[in-house]
Design an enzyme around this catalytic site. Structure first.
Site, PDB file in Angstrom:
ATOM      1  N   SER A   1       0.850  -1.189   0.000  1.00 58.85           N
ATOM      2  CA  SER A   1       0.000   0.000   0.000  1.00 58.85           C
ATOM      3  C   SER A   1       0.884   1.237   0.000  1.00 58.85           C
ATOM      4  O   SER A   1       2.004   1.224   0.545  1.00 58.85           O
ATOM      5  CB  SER A   1      -0.919   0.030   1.221  1.00 58.85           C
ATOM      6  OG  SER A   1      -1.593   1.282   1.325  1.00 58.85           O
TER       7      SER A   1
ATOM      8  N   TYR B   1      -1.907  -0.258  10.338  1.00 61.44           N
ATOM      9  CA  TYR B   1      -1.969  -0.481   8.887  1.00 61.44           C
ATOM     10  C   TYR B   1      -0.685   0.000   8.214  1.00 61.44           C
ATOM     11  O   TYR B   1      -0.088  -0.727   7.410  1.00 61.44           O
ATOM     12  CB  TYR B   1      -3.179   0.234   8.299  1.00 61.44           C
ATOM     13  CG  TYR B   1      -3.403  -0.075   6.829  1.00 61.44           C
ATOM     14  CD1 TYR B   1      -3.828  -1.341   6.434  1.00 61.44           C
ATOM     15  CD2 TYR B   1      -3.187   0.885   5.851  1.00 61.44           C
ATOM     16  CE1 TYR B   1      -4.017  -1.642   5.092  1.00 61.44           C
ATOM     17  CE2 TYR B   1      -3.387   0.596   4.506  1.00 61.44           C
ATOM     18  CZ  TYR B   1      -3.802  -0.657   4.135  1.00 61.44           C
ATOM     19  OH  TYR B   1      -3.995  -0.949   2.804  1.00 61.44           O
TER      20      TYR B   1
END
Length: 266
Positions: free
Chosen positions: A148, A161
């Site tokens: 990501s 995250y």
């Protein structure tokens, strides 16, 4: 196998692909993409019903493995079963992931932080482990990790995250170096914003947002090229480069007050 048209693109047929996180979003779209070109797939996710639906859409081409990627023993059993049925895969895509708003100061978030790290990082390792030996012996294949843009620098409210995706990016780079010259390519894909159930709870604007169906062929082209690292869409690659070079003082000033995913929402 002849070419087919999917999402408006001409693609060549492939043999075997194994995808985790295939019950929705990017994983589902990639499974559809490869199934449409005649590939035999192993599809893995925690939810059994969506996998059964996916298999029904492509009868005879898919093998479903309802399991949690953090269960290394279950992943190994699934990998061994898929190899027995379809052979060593050409492509393994570690796509399973979770995104949850977390804050370290809340004791109740600690279990969530551990879970995010387990799925997004350890789950990737557990996904590759059953296949790596066979791919190395074959001297061919693609190991693909879905990271990501959030792994480039830490984002407020996304400690778990961002950390998990940063760990994934570093792990994939280490693995790429280990496999250099083996014939097995390691592909790191860092998506920007993709319209999936994971991003549906984001209460902020998402620039250059792509649907999963639009993103899938872009991912597949990067995989086919054996790209070592790619950001999709390309506009977000420019954002990523800018984030990398910003001095901490300026980065902190710009991002500290940025909107964030609410705690506990995934």
């Amino acid at each position: 196998m002849p070419e087919r048209s999917f999402f408006g693109h001409r693609v060549q047929a492939l043999d075997t692909v194994f995808i985790t996180g295939a019950s929705s979003g990017i994983g589902w779209a990639l499974a559809e993409y490869y199934a449409a070109r005649g590939a035999v797939l192993g599809v893995c996710a925690r939810r059994r019903e969506p996998l059964q639906e996916l298999c029904a859409r492509w009868p005879g081409q898919l093998h479903a493995y309802p399991l949690d990627v953090t269960d290394a023993a279950a992943m190994r059993a699934a990998g061994e079963d898929f190899i027995a049925r379809a052979g060593v895969p050409d492509i393994v895509i570690a796509n399973a992931g979770v995104s949850v708003g977390t804050l370290t100061e809340h004791a109740e978030d600690l279990d969530t932080i551990r879970r995010v790290m387990d799925v997004n990082f350890f789950g990737m390792v557990a996904t590759f482990a059953p296949f790596l030996g066979g791919m190395r012996r074959a001297g061919a294949g693609r190991l693909v990790g879905i990271a990501s843009l959030a792994g480039i620098r830490g984002l407020p409210g996304a400690e778990a995250y961002s950390a998990s995706k940063a760990a994934a990016i570093s792990y994939l780079e280490s693995l790429r170096l280990e496999l250099r010259g083996s014939g097995v390519a390691v592909v790191t894909i860092s998506p920007g914003y993709i319209r999936t159930p994971m991003t549906a709870t984001n209460p902020f604007p998402m620039p250059f947002l792509l649907s999963a169906d639009a993103a899938a062929p872009r991912f597949a082209r990067a995989i086919a090229r054996g790209s070592s690292y790619v950001v999709i869409p390309w506009q977000m690659a420019l954002v990523g480069k800018a984030l990398r070079v910003l001095p901490n003082q300026l980065y902190d000033r710009l991002l500290a007050g940025a909107p964030r995913k609410p705690r506990g929402s995934g």
